[in-house]
Structure formats: C-alpha cells, structure tokens
Design a protein around this motif. Sequence first.
Motif, PDB file in Angstrom:
ATOM      1  N   GLN A 190       0.220  -1.799  -3.340  1.00 22.44           N
ATOM      2  CA  GLN A 190       0.447  -2.999  -4.141  1.00 22.44           C
ATOM      3  C   GLN A 190       1.910  -3.433  -4.083  1.00 22.44           C
ATOM      4  N   THR A 191       2.797  -2.469  -4.199  1.00 25.70           N
ATOM      5  CA  THR A 191       4.231  -2.758  -4.180  1.00 25.70           C
ATOM      6  C   THR A 191       4.652  -3.340  -2.843  1.00 25.70           C
ATOM      7  N   GLU A 216       2.298   1.606 -12.951  1.00 30.26           N
ATOM      8  CA  GLU A 216       0.853   1.709 -12.737  1.00 30.26           C
ATOM      9  C   GLU A 216       0.465   1.191 -11.363  1.00 30.26           C
ATOM     10  N   GLN A 217       1.430   0.692 -10.614  1.00 29.17           N
ATOM     11  CA  GLN A 217       1.180   0.211  -9.265  1.00 29.17           C
ATOM     12  C   GLN A 217       1.234   1.366  -8.281  1.00 29.17           C
ATOM     13  N   ASN A 218       0.529   1.206  -7.168  1.00 32.71           N
ATOM     14  CA  ASN A 218       0.684   2.171  -6.091  1.00 32.71           C
ATOM     15  C   ASN A 218       1.560   1.540  -5.002  1.00 32.71           C
ATOM     16  N   TRP A 219       1.840   2.306  -3.965  1.00 29.16           N
ATOM     17  CA  TRP A 219       2.697   1.817  -2.894  1.00 29.16           C
ATOM     18  C   TRP A 219       2.080   0.627  -2.165  1.00 29.16           C
ATOM     19  N   LYS A 230       0.150   7.602   1.711  1.00 32.50           N
ATOM     20  CA  LYS A 230       1.283   7.194   0.868  1.00 32.50           C
ATOM     21  C   LYS A 230       0.951   5.927   0.080  1.00 32.50           C
ATOM     22  N   LEU A 231       0.123   5.068   0.660  1.00 28.47           N
ATOM     23  CA  LEU A 231      -0.197   3.795   0.026  1.00 28.47           C
ATOM     24  C   LEU A 231      -0.907   3.966  -1.309  1.00 28.47           C
ATOM     25  N   GLU A 232      -1.610   5.054  -1.470  1.00 26.71           N
ATOM     26  CA  GLU A 232      -2.343   5.291  -2.718  1.00 26.71           C
ATOM     27  C   GLU A 232      -1.513   6.012  -3.770  1.00 26.71           C
ATOM     28  N   GLU A 233      -0.355   6.508  -3.383  1.00 24.52           N
ATOM     29  CA  GLU A 233       0.511   7.196  -4.341  1.00 24.52           C
ATOM     30  C   GLU A 233       1.122   6.199  -5.318  1.00 24.52           C
ATOM     31  N   ALA A 234       1.405   6.684  -6.509  1.00 24.02           N
ATOM     32  CA  ALA A 234       2.030   5.840  -7.531  1.00 24.02           C
ATOM     33  C   ALA A 234       3.414   5.407  -7.082  1.00 24.02           C
ATOM     34  N   TYR A 235       3.752   4.186  -7.380  1.00 23.06           N
ATOM     35  CA  TYR A 235       5.088   3.676  -7.096  1.00 23.06           C
ATOM     36  C   TYR A 235       5.956   3.941  -8.315  1.00 23.06           C
TER      37      TYR A 235
END
Length: 167
Positions: A137-138, A132-135, A123-128
Amino acid sequence: MKSATTALDVLLIQKEDTWDQCNWIVPLSKALEGLTAEQAAWVPPSGGLSIWQLVNHMYYYNQRILARLQGINPSLPAAESNVATFGTTGDALNQADWNNLMEHTAQLAEQLHNHLRTLQEAKLEEAYMDSEQNWAQTLARWVLHDAYHSGQIVLLRRQQGSWSIVF
C-alpha cells in the motif's frame, strides 16, 4: 510458459514509468530534462511552488522510503511538517546547486529502482513501520505521489514557456 505478473512487477513497471519510461505519462526525468536553475526556481505570478521545491519534496520522501526499505534510519531528519519538505524556492543564480540536486535525484531514483528489483514479494505484506498499512500500500501510493508531482512540473514548465519536449 510466461509467469503471472506479481504486485512487485506492477510496482516496478510503475516506478520505471514515473522515472524514465515514456509511456502513458511524462516521467520525472523527462519533466526535468534541460531545466536551468533559473527555470527551476521560477514561481508562477499567482504564487505556488517552484519546480525546485517539488524536487526537494520528492527527494525527501524518496530518500526516506529507500532508507526504510533498506532497514536503516533515514539520513534526513524528520521534517516538522509536510510543508517543510519543500524548502525554499531555490536560487535562480546557483546552477551548481541545481545540478547537484539533479544528480542526487537521479542517483536516488536508480537506487530505488535497484532495490525494488531485488525486493522479495513477501516484503509487500509486511507492516509499514507502525501503521496499519503494509509495504504494498505504501509503495503504491509513493509511486502515485511522484507521478502527481511530475505532472505539476510539466504544468509549471508550460506556464513559464520552457516546455518543448515531445515524446
């Protein structure tokens, strides 16, 4: 043999440290401990935000992060601006409202913690959302956001003379 620490492990450690684990920083639960409605609604003589407003602001964003993690629409409507998320200074005479906010804040923190514990690493690599951020980073920025505001709360408590907690 011990497994490698994952990004999700790091996020969980950081979330625990920003909510209730007394390690390198004062966690939010400790920063809020024992506050009355009067103390929470206090605004420094030079102006600024009350603790109540800071908690409103964190609650707003934490609720939205949880809903998005759950794949549902946030129950709180989108704010007109970031400033709007702080709300009013709070009612110094309304202990019931302050207690209610504290109860909901604690419940939300527990829900977020539980959700992070069961989150899949992928899930961490999926787009938020559509950014342009992923999970990863968010969520990393979200944890820092709560730590920042917890520090502000400690500073406000020191200014008003209500900080006597040592951990």
